[in-house]
Design a protein around this motif. Sequence first.
Motif, PDB file in Angstrom:
ATOM      1  N   ALA A  91     -11.193 -24.041 -25.698  1.00 51.39           N
ATOM      2  CA  ALA A  91     -10.625 -25.067 -26.576  1.00 51.39           C
ATOM      3  C   ALA A  91     -10.793 -26.429 -25.928  1.00 51.39           C
ATOM      4  O   ALA A  91     -10.421 -26.622 -24.767  1.00 51.39           O
ATOM      5  N   ALA A 120     -12.302 -24.114 -30.457  1.00 55.06           N
ATOM      6  CA  ALA A 120     -11.245 -24.911 -31.094  1.00 55.06           C
ATOM      7  C   ALA A 120     -11.248 -26.310 -30.509  1.00 55.06           C
ATOM      8  O   ALA A 120     -11.771 -26.552 -29.415  1.00 55.06           O
ATOM      9  N   VAL A 145      -3.196 -22.701 -30.863  1.00 55.47           N
ATOM     10  CA  VAL A 145      -4.493 -22.209 -30.383  1.00 55.47           C
ATOM     11  C   VAL A 145      -4.307 -20.984 -29.486  1.00 55.47           C
ATOM     12  O   VAL A 145      -5.080 -20.016 -29.571  1.00 55.47           O
TER      13      VAL A 145
END
Length: 316
Positions: free
Chosen positions: A271, A292, A305
């Motif tokens: 992420a 992400a 997340v």
Amino acid sequence: MSGILDSVDQRTKLVGENRLELLMFKLGTRHVFAINVFKVKEVINVPHMNEMPGSHSHLHGVTIYRGTSIPIIDLRDAIKLKPSQDVDPTKGNVIITEYNRSVQGFLIAEVLSIANTSWKDIQPPPSSIGKANYLTAITQMELNGKNEIVEIIDVEKVLAEIVEYDTSISEEVLEQSLAEHINGQTILVVDDSPTARKQIKDTLEQLGINIIECSDGLQALNLLRSWADEGMDVLETILMMFTDAEMPEMDGYRLTSEVRADPRISDLFIALNTSLSGSFNEAMVEKVGCNAFISKFQPDGLVTVVQQRMREKLQS
């Protein structure tokens, strides 16, 4: 100053190549400071400002910028440089920036130039200067025929000292069905700003998550590869990795590309957690293969997340 950032839209290609451009400036001393051009919206002359009673001591005032009131921060004062009788606060420039989804101006003495460089030439500040410094990195540039040390400011630390960050997590975000699985998991956090790393750590430790920290992309890549060399299953060792975009030696985009190119760690959930603009990063996330993207600093976003990753792992 009107033309100094005219080509900023052309600079986005540099990031995918582990390169950046620095806006260099002075604060009324011989020191040369810098911030990443991607954080800069505009450089203007010192505008009319109003002082706000009871405001933070680092705030020089408030001004109207493109129809919106924004704070103007005295950057010299904020990083604790000694006052100078030679600096006229009504002269100089203001750097308008966008960090963490907010716009603010930084009062400086003078803009010098913009320089194109590589993240591999950006080094962390020496550990001997202590943890109280306001730098994320240093580099060396040629200015007016002289090699100068350029100090890159940790703007996130400056802002966190003015507006205290809140790490509380909204109850409606938490999924109790995932809580017992998340507790005890380990996450790798990669960011050159100690303030940014602490924000993530303070948030995720509330869920019982263990945090491993790295201060740049190359350090993180070497750690992941060393685990793989030792025969460790990296995807079982850590749940996922949060990485900043801008870091010394190797940025988050190149880090992601290198991870994806190594079959031993290529499936790691990554992420991107950055203060750079959202629209630009959404394109870069797709290009390099992040899973992400989160704009700093959003505790609920971090938790969302993590839960997304945990859900995927349980379903696999």
